[in-house]
Design a protein around this motif. Sequence first.
Motif, mmCIF file in Angstrom:
data_model
loop_
_atom_site.group_PDB
_atom_site.id
_atom_site.type_symbol
_atom_site.label_atom_id
_atom_site.label_comp_id
_atom_site.label_asym_id
_atom_site.label_seq_id
_atom_site.Cartn_x
_atom_site.Cartn_y
_atom_site.Cartn_z
ATOM 1 N N UNK A 1 -30.505 -71.582 33.146
ATOM 2 C CA UNK A 1 -29.579 -70.492 33.473
ATOM 3 C C UNK A 1 -29.430 -69.548 32.288
ATOM 4 N N UNK A 2 -29.346 -70.134 31.087
ATOM 5 C CA UNK A 2 -29.217 -69.303 29.881
ATOM 6 C C UNK A 2 -30.497 -68.540 29.583
ATOM 7 N N UNK A 3 -31.635 -69.163 29.803
ATOM 8 C CA UNK A 3 -32.898 -68.453 29.561
ATOM 9 C C UNK A 3 -32.929 -67.151 30.362
ATOM 10 N N UNK A 4 -32.605 -67.267 31.660
ATOM 11 C CA UNK A 4 -32.645 -66.065 32.507
ATOM 12 C C UNK A 4 -31.507 -65.102 32.145
ATOM 13 N N UNK A 5 -30.343 -65.644 31.824
ATOM 14 C CA UNK A 5 -29.203 -64.802 31.436
ATOM 15 C C UNK A 5 -29.553 -63.973 30.198
ATOM 16 N N UNK A 6 -30.146 -64.625 29.202
ATOM 17 C CA UNK A 6 -30.515 -63.921 27.971
ATOM 18 C C UNK A 6 -31.559 -62.847 28.258
ATOM 19 N N UNK A 7 -32.533 -63.178 29.113
ATOM 20 C CA UNK A 7 -33.611 -62.219 29.375
ATOM 21 C C UNK A 7 -33.057 -60.972 30.065
ATOM 22 N N UNK A 8 -31.966 -61.118 30.802
ATOM 23 C CA UNK A 8 -31.377 -59.977 31.514
ATOM 24 C C UNK A 8 -30.336 -59.233 30.675
ATOM 25 N N UNK A 9 -29.733 -59.916 29.706
ATOM 26 C CA UNK A 9 -28.678 -59.287 28.887
ATOM 27 C C UNK A 9 -29.242 -58.594 27.645
ATOM 28 N N UNK A 10 -30.252 -59.217 27.066
ATOM 29 C CA UNK A 10 -30.763 -58.746 25.775
ATOM 30 C C UNK A 10 -31.736 -57.585 25.993
ATOM 31 N N UNK A 11 -31.816 -56.592 25.122
ATOM 32 C CA UNK A 11 -31.039 -56.448 23.881
ATOM 33 C C UNK A 11 -29.734 -55.678 24.092
ATOM 34 N N UNK A 12 -29.466 -55.255 25.349
ATOM 35 C CA UNK A 12 -28.265 -54.440 25.607
ATOM 36 C C UNK A 12 -27.003 -55.139 25.080
ATOM 37 N N UNK A 13 -26.851 -56.405 25.477
ATOM 38 C CA UNK A 13 -25.706 -57.186 25.002
ATOM 39 C C UNK A 13 -26.203 -58.097 23.882
ATOM 40 N N UNK A 14 -25.677 -57.892 22.690
ATOM 41 C CA UNK A 14 -26.146 -58.679 21.538
ATOM 42 C C UNK A 14 -25.563 -60.092 21.618
ATOM 43 N N UNK A 15 -26.439 -61.042 21.880
ATOM 44 C CA UNK A 15 -26.007 -62.391 22.229
ATOM 45 C C UNK A 15 -26.596 -63.424 21.284
ATOM 46 N N UNK A 16 -25.825 -64.439 20.967
ATOM 47 C CA UNK A 16 -26.327 -65.595 20.214
ATOM 48 C C UNK A 16 -25.916 -66.858 20.968
ATOM 49 N N UNK A 17 -26.614 -67.947 20.660
ATOM 50 C CA UNK A 17 -26.346 -69.211 21.357
ATOM 51 C C UNK A 17 -26.203 -70.339 20.343
ATOM 52 N N UNK A 18 -25.212 -71.196 20.579
ATOM 53 C CA UNK A 18 -25.102 -72.469 19.856
ATOM 54 C C UNK A 18 -25.347 -73.572 20.885
ATOM 55 N N UNK A 19 -26.328 -74.415 20.618
ATOM 56 C CA UNK A 19 -26.711 -75.454 21.580
ATOM 57 C C UNK A 19 -26.376 -76.823 21.021
ATOM 58 N N UNK A 20 -25.660 -77.620 21.796
ATOM 59 C CA UNK A 20 -25.332 -78.972 21.369
ATOM 60 C C UNK A 20 -26.130 -80.003 22.138
ATOM 61 N N UNK A 21 -26.796 -80.883 21.411
ATOM 62 C CA UNK A 21 -27.495 -82.015 22.018
ATOM 63 C C UNK A 21 -27.329 -83.201 21.091
ATOM 64 N N UNK A 22 -27.421 -84.392 21.643
ATOM 65 C CA UNK A 22 -27.405 -85.580 20.798
ATOM 66 C C UNK A 22 -28.670 -85.607 19.943
ATOM 67 N N UNK A 23 -29.784 -85.367 20.560
ATOM 68 C CA UNK A 23 -31.087 -85.372 19.872
ATOM 69 C C UNK A 23 -31.965 -84.241 20.408
ATOM 70 N N UNK A 24 -32.987 -83.944 19.669
ATOM 71 C CA UNK A 24 -34.053 -82.957 19.965
ATOM 72 C C UNK A 24 -33.569 -81.515 19.773
#
Lengths: 219, 219
Positions: B45-68
């Motif tokens: 969902x975020x991949x597609x959201x970013x592709x549609x928002x960027x670069x118009x909306x300057x966006x960054x992501x913090x991703x939480x995972x236990x591993x990888x």
Amino acid sequence: MEIKVVRKVLDANNTMAAQNRKLFAEKKVFVLNMMSSPGSGKTATLERTLSLLMPEVKTAVIVGDICTSNDADRLAKSGAPVIQINTGDLSGGDCHLAAHIIADAASNLDLGNLDLLIVENVGNLVCPAEFDIGENARTVVLSVTEGEDKPLKYPLMFRVCDTAIVNKIDLLPYLDYDIHAAVSNILQVHPQMPIFQLSAKTGHGFDAWLNWLKRQLLI
Amino acid sequence: MEIKVVRKVLDANNTMAAQNRKLFAEKKVFVLNMMSSPGSGKTATLERTLSLLMPEVKTAVIVGDICTSNDADRLAKSGAPVIQINTGDLSGGDCHLAAHIIADAASNLDLGNLDLLIVENVGNLVCPAEFDIGENARTVVLSVTEGEDKPLKYPLMFRVCDTAIVNKIDLLPYLDYDIHAAVSNILQVHPQMPIFQLSAKTGHGFDAWLNWLKRQLLI
């Protein structure tokens, strides 16, 4: 301080889990702890498992959920005794089942008249892996809709389990899912773990799963 | 004693969350906390959201995972700054992101040059709901493969979120899934919550979701 308390809680849990394990062994009841993400199909897998085991294998189920008795209602149709535990919703609800909860629930079962007790844990791929409940074996259920990388992202769950079920394989034609990669990722975390690819919807793959389960029984 | 310590941990978290919220407001960055079970499709969902928002909306992501760093690797292809947090695997890994983790991660971002910060939380439908991280809004993602009853079984998550995404609707033809029941269950727990039915795979439904998201921005 937080770490100390967490350790104390886990120590108390381990003591109670050892008591559960001793009681279950005396009564010759094999106890299986099933864990997974929400919605992987634990209940559907159990519905079919019960319909194929009962009445030959005398089985009971303890079901953990934060809220609702939906799963117990579904499983009770099998005729098996089912105990629903609600971990409550005060501050979100407990995210796992602990050993003392299982001891309480098991005291309401006629253990002397059981071969198999299956515990359907709270849907959560993280926390339940940390709590011994006195079980003999653990199974993690992974649905093919969850992606191939979950074993690598949630490794403790796959390390502590003795078997893995890859469920919903009936959906494979409609997904971009590489089941070989999923299996390979499971085996990377837990080499030689038995993996059962099955569909709780169609019944595909249940023979191997039930054969494994029956071989574990203490009778 | 356990309860006291848990309260202390939550109080400390709330203090840090308030500091985060103040900083984000000063920098006019809207912060969205996305939560869900493992495998519901947050990253897709975020991949597609970013592709549609960027670069118009300057966006960054913090991703939480236990591993990888799988998710960060996927999201970085958008060109957005992405920070991967691993909560560790010592005793299973933390089951949620806490406010101090977000503060640390955000200190590595150029907040003055951002409109939107999306936090993809650890895949877990229980524990992350209990931790304020200083966000402005929360979205829960539910996949149609997870069953209709999840809002009733995990009510806190649906209560604390401001919007819900029902994802993978491209799979509806192949499932016995009553999407009206799912929507009704969400609204039973959280009346009038905006619900976006979409498919991260096909892009269906993204217009309404992006319109909502853009309306939240502080610029």
